[in-house]
Design an enzyme around this catalytic site. Structure first.
Site, PDB file in Angstrom:
ATOM      1  N   ASP A  36       0.833  -1.200   0.000  1.00  0.00           N
ATOM      2  CA  ASP A  36       0.000   0.000   0.000  1.00  0.00           C
ATOM      3  C   ASP A  36       0.869   1.252   0.000  1.00  0.00           C
ATOM      4  O   ASP A  36       1.574   1.525   0.975  1.00  0.00           O
ATOM      5  CB  ASP A  36      -0.884  -0.026   1.261  1.00  0.00           C
ATOM      6  CG  ASP A  36      -2.039   0.950   1.191  1.00  0.00           C
ATOM      7  OD1 ASP A  36      -2.146   1.669   0.190  1.00  0.00           O
ATOM      8  OD2 ASP A  36      -2.828   0.985   2.142  1.00  0.00           O
ATOM      9  N   ASP A  37       0.839   1.990  -1.105  1.00  0.00           N
ATOM     10  CA  ASP A  37       1.599   3.242  -1.238  1.00  0.00           C
ATOM     11  C   ASP A  37       3.095   3.009  -1.397  1.00  0.00           C
ATOM     12  O   ASP A  37       3.902   3.893  -1.110  1.00  0.00           O
ATOM     13  CB  ASP A  37       1.355   4.178  -0.052  1.00  0.00           C
ATOM     14  CG  ASP A  37      -0.031   4.799  -0.051  1.00  0.00           C
ATOM     15  OD1 ASP A  37      -0.821   4.492  -0.954  1.00  0.00           O
ATOM     16  OD2 ASP A  37      -0.331   5.587   0.873  1.00  0.00           O
ATOM     17  N   CYS A  75      -5.803   3.592  -3.876  1.00  0.00           N
ATOM     18  CA  CYS A  75      -5.867   2.222  -3.355  1.00  0.00           C
ATOM     19  C   CYS A  75      -7.083   1.430  -3.823  1.00  0.00           C
ATOM     20  O   CYS A  75      -6.951   0.347  -4.406  1.00  0.00           O
ATOM     21  CB  CYS A  75      -5.865   2.258  -1.825  1.00  0.00           C
ATOM     22  SG  CYS A  75      -4.705   3.417  -1.074  1.00  0.00           S
ATOM     23  N   LYS A 126      -5.803  -5.161   4.285  1.00  0.00           N
ATOM     24  CA  LYS A 126      -6.682  -4.045   3.941  1.00  0.00           C
ATOM     25  C   LYS A 126      -7.552  -4.411   2.737  1.00  0.00           C
ATOM     26  O   LYS A 126      -7.052  -4.640   1.643  1.00  0.00           O
ATOM     27  CB  LYS A 126      -5.817  -2.820   3.630  1.00  0.00           C
ATOM     28  CG  LYS A 126      -6.550  -1.648   3.004  1.00  0.00           C
ATOM     29  CD  LYS A 126      -5.587  -0.488   2.813  1.00  0.00           C
ATOM     30  CE  LYS A 126      -6.140   0.545   1.859  1.00  0.00           C
ATOM     31  NZ  LYS A 126      -5.248   1.706   1.719  1.00  0.00           N
ATOM     32  N   HIS A 128     -10.812  -2.617   1.503  1.00  0.00           N
ATOM     33  CA  HIS A 128     -11.029  -1.322   0.853  1.00  0.00           C
ATOM     34  C   HIS A 128     -11.941  -1.363  -0.367  1.00  0.00           C
ATOM     35  O   HIS A 128     -11.836  -0.536  -1.267  1.00  0.00           O
ATOM     36  CB  HIS A 128      -9.679  -0.691   0.460  1.00  0.00           C
ATOM     37  CG  HIS A 128      -9.723   0.807   0.420  1.00  0.00           C
ATOM     38  ND1 HIS A 128      -8.683   1.577  -0.040  1.00  0.00           N
ATOM     39  CD2 HIS A 128     -10.687   1.681   0.795  1.00  0.00           C
ATOM     40  CE1 HIS A 128      -8.986   2.850   0.041  1.00  0.00           C
ATOM     41  NE2 HIS A 128     -10.216   2.946   0.548  1.00  0.00           N
ATOM     42  N   HIS A 204       1.635   2.802   3.779  1.00  0.00           N
ATOM     43  CA  HIS A 204       0.620   3.855   3.957  1.00  0.00           C
ATOM     44  C   HIS A 204       0.735   4.443   5.360  1.00  0.00           C
ATOM     45  O   HIS A 204       1.105   3.758   6.305  1.00  0.00           O
ATOM     46  CB  HIS A 204      -0.765   3.229   3.756  1.00  0.00           C
ATOM     47  CG  HIS A 204      -1.878   4.228   3.580  1.00  0.00           C
ATOM     48  ND1 HIS A 204      -2.259   5.112   4.556  1.00  0.00           N
ATOM     49  CD2 HIS A 204      -2.706   4.458   2.526  1.00  0.00           C
ATOM     50  CE1 HIS A 204      -3.269   5.846   4.124  1.00  0.00           C
ATOM     51  NE2 HIS A 204      -3.555   5.475   2.890  1.00  0.00           N
ATOM     52  N   ASP A 274      -0.167  -0.890  -4.977  1.00  0.00           N
ATOM     53  CA  ASP A 274      -1.472  -0.395  -5.436  1.00  0.00           C
ATOM     54  C   ASP A 274      -1.442   0.985  -6.075  1.00  0.00           C
ATOM     55  O   ASP A 274      -2.409   1.403  -6.693  1.00  0.00           O
ATOM     56  CB  ASP A 274      -2.490  -0.427  -4.291  1.00  0.00           C
ATOM     57  CG  ASP A 274      -2.147   0.502  -3.143  1.00  0.00           C
ATOM     58  OD1 ASP A 274      -1.070   1.133  -3.151  1.00  0.00           O
ATOM     59  OD2 ASP A 274      -2.965   0.604  -2.203  1.00  0.00           O
ATOM     60  N   ASN A 275      -0.367   1.733  -5.926  1.00  0.00           N
ATOM     61  CA  ASN A 275      -0.217   3.033  -6.576  1.00  0.00           C
ATOM     62  C   ASN A 275       1.200   3.530  -6.339  1.00  0.00           C
ATOM     63  O   ASN A 275       2.012   2.855  -5.710  1.00  0.00           O
ATOM     64  CB  ASN A 275      -1.248   4.064  -6.079  1.00  0.00           C
ATOM     65  CG  ASN A 275      -1.403   4.151  -4.584  1.00  0.00           C
ATOM     66  OD1 ASN A 275      -2.455   3.814  -4.043  1.00  0.00           O
ATOM     67  ND2 ASN A 275      -0.370   4.574  -3.888  1.00  0.00           N
ATOM     68  N   LYS A 290       1.716   9.191  -5.670  1.00  0.00           N
ATOM     69  CA  LYS A 290       0.352   8.740  -5.396  1.00  0.00           C
ATOM     70  C   LYS A 290      -0.643   9.856  -5.700  1.00  0.00           C
ATOM     71  O   LYS A 290      -0.439  11.006  -5.340  1.00  0.00           O
ATOM     72  CB  LYS A 290       0.233   8.327  -3.934  1.00  0.00           C
ATOM     73  CG  LYS A 290      -1.181   7.971  -3.494  1.00  0.00           C
ATOM     74  CD  LYS A 290      -1.231   7.630  -2.016  1.00  0.00           C
ATOM     75  CE  LYS A 290      -2.660   7.303  -1.579  1.00  0.00           C
ATOM     76  NZ  LYS A 290      -2.728   6.913  -0.160  1.00  0.00           N
TER      77      LYS A 290
END
Length: 586
Positions: A36-37, A75, A126, A128, A204, A274-275, A290
């Site tokens: 994540d991130d 995300c 996560k 989401h 994140h 994810d990004n 991001k």
């Protein structure tokens, strides 16, 4: 679809049963790790000397490494694309909170396809893409779920988590905890095909990581900086690098577990993010981070290891993306399906296994609000109409649109066509209510509600926030809900209340039914979370431990209405703080 032998045929030729069983056992296991991130550049295999990620580097070297792999700018959209094989703007996902992150119920997920084919399925981390059933991961194909359904979480050390729609207390640092649970699932299902999805929530924010990983970076001055060094926040970079090394340690633990169980040979392991990175730090000279739909916001690492089929040190120069993972994994498993809806992704198994001679290039779409960017094998047309040759200019510094009008026209036509196709699914107003009664217990967090009369969230980012500043009887909290099943529902509010406000009477009202209760117990814990931050958390909310209070029973019919919390009596200086209302069907 998997082919099943008729019962009569098995009775005549019983040997076919053992053959079928053996064939089923050859289905590859799947472990998908999603960070994540984490940016493309947040790994040492990408040339970043600021950190060391030996386990992930080895994973990449042992299998296939995508040079140009694309996801979304945020995300929840990336998760939607991975789960469905469809560009997220088609799936009902519009954003990352307040219900915009929900994946439409008529979308079928990778987990559902795999479960139908006989896989044990689980997710640890996560989610989401929706909290309330039937958006919850347990309703989208996952037999087991352990993690949190929001996009942000305010504390990473033994936080409140969701285990199969029940609130539980986590055990230690979240990334370590998710890994522990994933390894337990793998061991439990070692004799059957399994899909183990591990969507970590780091790096994140909040920027929290155990000392054993942070100490190395506490006073570090990273040698490799962002292309715009004046934008880089050193404290944020230090924390992110430490969190990435923690991820690497946990990836190593999963890979070791597969080795110990003799599962590695026929287990597909996918690793991606994810990004783009959540701060300006070294990212290979790419533009954006991001939130951007340029290269730096959408290009991420992706590695796939499958010793039974993929040769070590396979390099893939063709563009691919999160939308390709669903058809690829089904293809690798030999599962033939009729897709519930047309998909945008395509199987990249030929690229993974070296049979790519007839590969046909195609555009990959990136969408943010009303902006659309198009990436082809060589070029990117950004949302402003600027054209860049990415193979020669990864930093998007030289606009070549003026000398390539034909290419601009062709790529703009792709963007315009896609815009018209998603006009209703993405650009139209999202009017979906929050669903109640599709399972026994339904949480309605502050994130999904609205405060009125001075009531406000504890922080700007809604995801793990709570309602506070309830001072008068004019205040109320509301949720737009749809009751899916009639019945009696106990309304339970999760609250805090200082001594001076004890005696406040709280009422829940929905679809003409009312019930209320008086707060008789003090519950006034301190907020926490920021004291563990390695860098300013910005808009992330601190957390508190809330206490449940039953407000009584509502007898509800099916239908849509507004759930309203109000204060009938406030004897002190205010009412309560609110984290959730749960509606529990009796």
């Amino acid at each position: 679809m998997l082919r099943l032998f008729p019962i009569a045929l098995l009775a005549i030729f019983p040997c076919l049963l053992s053959s079928a069983t053996a064939a089923e056992k050859q289905l590859p296991n799947i472990v998908m790790i999603l960070t994540d991130d984490q940016g493309w550049g947040d790994l040492s295999i990408q040339g970043n000397t600021n950190l060391s990620t030996p386990n992930i580097d080895q994973l990449a070297n042992d299998g296939a490494r995508f040079d140009w792999f694309y996801v979304c700018h945020l995300c929840a959209p990336t998760r939607a694309e991975m789960l469905t094989g469809r560009f997220y703007a088609r799936t009902g996902v519009r954003g990352v909170s307040t219900g915009q992150e929900r994946l439409n119920l008529d979308e079928k997920t990778l987990a559902q396809y795999l479960k139908e084919a006989g896989y044990a399925t689980a997710a640890f981390g996560k989610w989401h893409n929706g909290m309330q059933f039937p958006y919850h991961p347990n309703a989208r194909g996952f037999d087991e779920y352990y993690g949190f359904c929001s996009g942000h979480w305010g504390h990473y050390f033994s936080p409140e988590l969701d285990h199969n729609n029940t609130l539980v207390r986590g055990d230690g640092y979240v990334t370590d905890d998710f890994t522990n649970k994933a390894m337990q699932f793998i061991e439990k299902n070692k004799d059957n095909p399994f899909f183990c999805y591990v969507p970590y929530c780091t790096p994140h924010s909040p920027m929290q990581v155990p000392d054993q990983f942070y100490d190395k970076f506490a006073d570090a001055d990273p040698a490799m900086k962002n292309r715009d060094p004046e934008k880089e926040q050193l404290g944020m970079t230090r924390a992110a690098l430490a969190m990435c090394e923690n991820i690497d340690w946990n990836v190593g633990r999963i890979l070791k577990k597969l080795d110990e169980l003799n599962l590695a040979e026929n287990t597909i392991v996918i690793y991606f993010s994810d990004n783009g990175p959540n701060s300006f730090r070294w990212n290979g000279n790419m533009k954006g981070r991001k939130g951007s739909i340029d290269e730096g916001g959408t290009r991420v690492p992706c590695f796939v290891r499958w010793p039974a089929q993929i040769k070590p040190n396979t390099r893939i120069g063709k563009t691919a993306g999160a939308v390709d993972l669903l058809p690829t994994l089904l293809d690798c498993a030999g599962i033939e399906v009729e897709y519930a809806k047309p998909i945008d992704g395509r199987s990249v198994k030929p690229l993974l296994t070296g049979n790519w001679e007839r590969w046909q290039d195609r555009p990959i779409i990136a969408v943010r609000n009303k902006e659309i960017s198009v990436r082809t094998q060589t070029s990117r047309l950004d949302s402003k109409g600027h054209l860049y040759n990415i193979l020669k200019d990864v930093g998007q510094r030289e606009d070549i649109s003026g000398t390539n009008p034909t290419m601009v026209k062709r790529m703009q036509a792709v963007a315009d066509k896609f815009r018209s196709e998603v006009q209703e699914s993405y650009f139209a107003k999202d009017d979906r209510p929050f669903t109640v009664g599709y399972t026994k217990n339904t949480p309605l967090p502050a994130r999904d509600g609205n405060g009125h009369g001075g009531i406000e969230r504890s922080a700007r980012a809604p995801n793990c926030s709570y309602f506070t500043n309830w001072k008068t009887t004019d205040g109320r909290v509301t949720w737009d809900v749809e009751v899916g099943e009639p019945g009696e529902y106990e309304a339970v509010v999760y609250y805090t209340c200082p001594k001076e406000n004890v005696g406040v009477e709280i009422q829940a009202e929905l679809l003409g039914q009312k019930t209320s209760a008086t707060v008789t117990e003090v519950h006034n814990p301190e907020s926490y979370g920021p004291e563990h931050d390695r860098f300013d958390r910005g808009s992330e909310s601190p957390v508190k431990d809330f206490k449940p209070l039953s407000l009584g029973t509502l007898k509800l019919e099916k239908g849509r209405g507004t759930l309203t919390l109000s204060a009938l009596k406030i004897p002190g200086e205010g009412a309560i703080e609110v984290r959730y209302v749960w509606l529990n069907r009796k």
